[in-house]
Design an enzyme around this catalytic site. Structure first.
Site, PDB file in Angstrom:
ATOM      1  N   GLY A  41     116.194 -54.108   0.142  1.00  0.00           N
ATOM      2  CA  GLY A  41     117.497 -54.736   0.036  1.00  0.00           C
ATOM      3  C   GLY A  41     118.029 -54.739  -1.386  1.00  0.00           C
ATOM      4  O   GLY A  41     117.726 -53.837  -2.185  1.00  0.00           O
ATOM      5  N   CYS A  54     109.328 -15.351  -1.923  1.00  0.00           N
ATOM      6  CA  CYS A  54     108.111 -15.729  -2.639  1.00  0.00           C
ATOM      7  C   CYS A  54     107.257 -14.494  -2.910  1.00  0.00           C
ATOM      8  O   CYS A  54     107.331 -13.488  -2.196  1.00  0.00           O
ATOM      9  CB  CYS A  54     107.325 -16.767  -1.849  1.00  0.00           C
ATOM     10  SG  CYS A  54     106.558 -16.134  -0.341  1.00  0.00           S
ATOM     11  N   CYS A  79     106.247 -12.928   0.738  1.00  0.00           N
ATOM     12  CA  CYS A  79     107.362 -12.317   1.475  1.00  0.00           C
ATOM     13  C   CYS A  79     107.786 -10.998   0.835  1.00  0.00           C
ATOM     14  O   CYS A  79     108.323 -10.120   1.516  1.00  0.00           O
ATOM     15  CB  CYS A  79     108.544 -13.281   1.518  1.00  0.00           C
ATOM     16  SG  CYS A  79     108.237 -14.727   2.546  1.00  0.00           S
ATOM     17  N   TRP A 113     124.810 -56.460  13.569  1.00  0.00           N
ATOM     18  CA  TRP A 113     124.826 -55.140  12.958  1.00  0.00           C
ATOM     19  C   TRP A 113     126.112 -54.977  12.198  1.00  0.00           C
ATOM     20  O   TRP A 113     127.190 -55.267  12.723  1.00  0.00           O
ATOM     21  CB  TRP A 113     124.700 -54.031  14.007  1.00  0.00           C
ATOM     22  CG  TRP A 113     123.368 -54.030  14.695  1.00  0.00           C
ATOM     23  CD1 TRP A 113     123.101 -54.426  15.956  1.00  0.00           C
ATOM     24  CD2 TRP A 113     122.111 -53.577  14.149  1.00  0.00           C
ATOM     25  NE1 TRP A 113     121.768 -54.265  16.259  1.00  0.00           N
ATOM     26  CE2 TRP A 113     121.134 -53.740  15.161  1.00  0.00           C
ATOM     27  CE3 TRP A 113     121.723 -53.073  12.918  1.00  0.00           C
ATOM     28  CZ2 TRP A 113     119.798 -53.405  14.954  1.00  0.00           C
ATOM     29  CZ3 TRP A 113     120.409 -52.737  12.721  1.00  0.00           C
ATOM     30  CH2 TRP A 113     119.470 -52.896  13.733  1.00  0.00           C
ATOM     31  N   THR A 153     113.266 -57.809   2.740  1.00  0.00           N
ATOM     32  CA  THR A 153     113.946 -57.114   3.842  1.00  0.00           C
ATOM     33  C   THR A 153     113.010 -56.956   5.028  1.00  0.00           C
ATOM     34  O   THR A 153     113.425 -57.113   6.187  1.00  0.00           O
ATOM     35  CB  THR A 153     114.448 -55.733   3.375  1.00  0.00           C
ATOM     36  OG1 THR A 153     115.381 -55.910   2.303  1.00  0.00           O
ATOM     37  CG2 THR A 153     115.124 -54.979   4.507  1.00  0.00           C
ATOM     38  N   GLU A 184     112.018 -14.755   5.712  1.00  0.00           N
ATOM     39  CA  GLU A 184     112.113 -13.303   5.649  1.00  0.00           C
ATOM     40  C   GLU A 184     111.235 -12.646   6.718  1.00  0.00           C
ATOM     41  O   GLU A 184     111.660 -11.710   7.404  1.00  0.00           O
ATOM     42  CB  GLU A 184     111.695 -12.814   4.253  1.00  0.00           C
ATOM     43  CG  GLU A 184     112.573 -13.350   3.130  1.00  0.00           C
ATOM     44  CD  GLU A 184     112.054 -14.641   2.518  1.00  0.00           C
ATOM     45  OE1 GLU A 184     112.236 -14.836   1.314  1.00  0.00           O
ATOM     46  OE2 GLU A 184     111.461 -15.468   3.259  1.00  0.00           O
ATOM     47  N   ASP A 219     114.588 -58.812   8.221  1.00  0.00           N
ATOM     48  CA  ASP A 219     115.123 -57.911   9.247  1.00  0.00           C
ATOM     49  C   ASP A 219     114.075 -57.480  10.258  1.00  0.00           C
ATOM     50  O   ASP A 219     114.423 -57.056  11.367  1.00  0.00           O
ATOM     51  CB  ASP A 219     115.723 -56.654   8.602  1.00  0.00           C
ATOM     52  CG  ASP A 219     116.968 -56.957   7.786  1.00  0.00           C
ATOM     53  OD1 ASP A 219     117.446 -58.112   7.854  1.00  0.00           O
ATOM     54  OD2 ASP A 219     117.454 -56.054   7.085  1.00  0.00           O
TER      55      ASP A 219
END
Length: 372
Positions: free
Chosen positions: A308, A87, A96, A182, A208, A64, A212
């Protein structure tokens, strides 16, 4: 506070146009506003937009005030369209509502009431007490979805959990040897990097992390990198992982079980990365509710769970997933690792999802869904 929206079709035809613009502006700052909501504002005078604004970043001007500063002429007598109730309390910035009253705005349209207990309709009441007409409800659904993470955080203290899965058409997340690079296209992976930049934290399991060896960064696609949470029963996840080697920013956190001899929930290992030691369940796994509670205390509003299978399954079995992002590559493996398992479910107990949106990217199908 219950506030009825206007019912005339003409009102909605006009307000929807400007309110959609306010929501569009708010979306611009996704990932930048911290624990604050995404908010956009549009000021209209005599049928013309004279000012637009949005909450750019945490601690910056609210939408605002930004719109008022950007107005090309006096906003006296104008209407303001804002995607969330203004607010009315002092935080990083003044209320505001004060700025709106001082600018002599004549009418304010709010898409929705702010569920924050510090606001909760009080901003609307203050504006009405000042003689400003206020309407509520135009595009409330879109505004609520815009701030779904904020709404959960301010009402529960817990982060909004998004589970992201990349799978083949036959439901595999890796081949039989655990290789997953991938499955999806480069375009989809770039989109995931963007999602990370819009999240406060990303979570993966220890397996994971070891298999990875990901970085879990935004790879420069977004404006920031998230915290990187590694959930593991073991307090040591490896010495040569990029999550540790590239931890100059201090954002890698190991989440593991807490023994009876450990009284501190948060600590630091000799390697320098932070460790969260949390209570465990009957199976020796970290209590995910306690994890989410600590994450909330650490101001994590958006949590992206990337794998995972053990982690996915644990979150799903505990009904802790707020949103599913399932990315399906047009590939068939025929054999490999699935991403969800629960031996106790029958077909009658299958988890029902509500598909909200589907689209293609780089040849992959993206599905956005919510638990019913």
């Amino acid at each position: 506070m219950t506030i009825a929206p206007e019912e005339t079709s003409g009102f909605f035809m006009v307000v929807n146009d400007y309110m959609l613009r306010a929501i569009e502006l708010a979306e611009t700052a996704r990932g930048q506003t911290g624990t604050n909501p995404l908010v956009g504002a549009v000021i209209v005078k005599q049928g013309q937009i004279i000012g637009e604004g949005y909450h750019h970043f945490y601690g910056g001007d609210h939408a605002e005030v930004d719109a008022l500063k950007n107005a090309r002429e006096s906003a006296a007598g104008a209407e303001m369209f804002v995607s969330l109730e203004p607010c009315c309390h002092h935080g990083k910035t003044p209320p505001c509502t004060d700025a709106i009253i001082a600018a002599r705005i004549s009418k304010v349209h709010c898409a929705m009431v702010d569920p924050n207990p510090r606001v909760g309709g009080n901003g609307i009441r203050i504006l009405r007490d000042a003689g400003i007409e206020v309407t509520v409800g135009a595009h409330e659904r879109e505004a609520s979805q815009l701030n779904q993470a904020y709404i959960k955080f301010v009402t529960t203290g817990l982060p909004f959990v998004t589970l992201k899965v990349a799978q083949t058409l036959d439901g595999k997340i890796a081949d039989i040897d655990g290789n997953s690079k991938w499955i999806t296209s480069e375009e989809s992976r770039s989109r995931v990097h963007q999602l990370r930049s819009q999240s406060d934290a990303v979570l993966i399991g220890g397996n994971t992390a070891r298999l990875d060896n990901p970085q879990l960064t935004s790879h420069g696609v977004g404006g920031k990198d998230p915290l990187r949470l590694v959930l593991s029963k073991q307090s040591h996840i490896g010495d040569n992982l990029r999550l540790l080697a590239d931890n100059a920013d201090g954002k890698t956190i190991l989440v593991t079980g807490q023994s009876l001899a450990q009284s501190e929930a948060v600590g630091e290992e000799p390697s320098g990365f932070e460790v969260w030691r949390l209570p465990v369940d009957d199976h020796g796994n970290v209590d995910l509710i306690e994890l989410l509670r600590l994450a909330g205390k650490r101001q994590i509003v958006n949590l992206l769970v990337e794998g995972g299978a053990d982690v996915f399954s644990a979150f799903i079995r505990r009904n802790l997933v707020d949103k599913y992002l399932i990315v399906i590559a047009p590939k068939l493996l025929g054999n490999g690792k699935v991403w969800f398992f629960d031996d106790s479910r029958s077909i009658d107990e299958a988890l029902a999802l509500r598909i909200d949106r589907t689209y293609t990217l780089g040849g992959d199908l993206w599905i956005e869904a919510y638990p019913r």
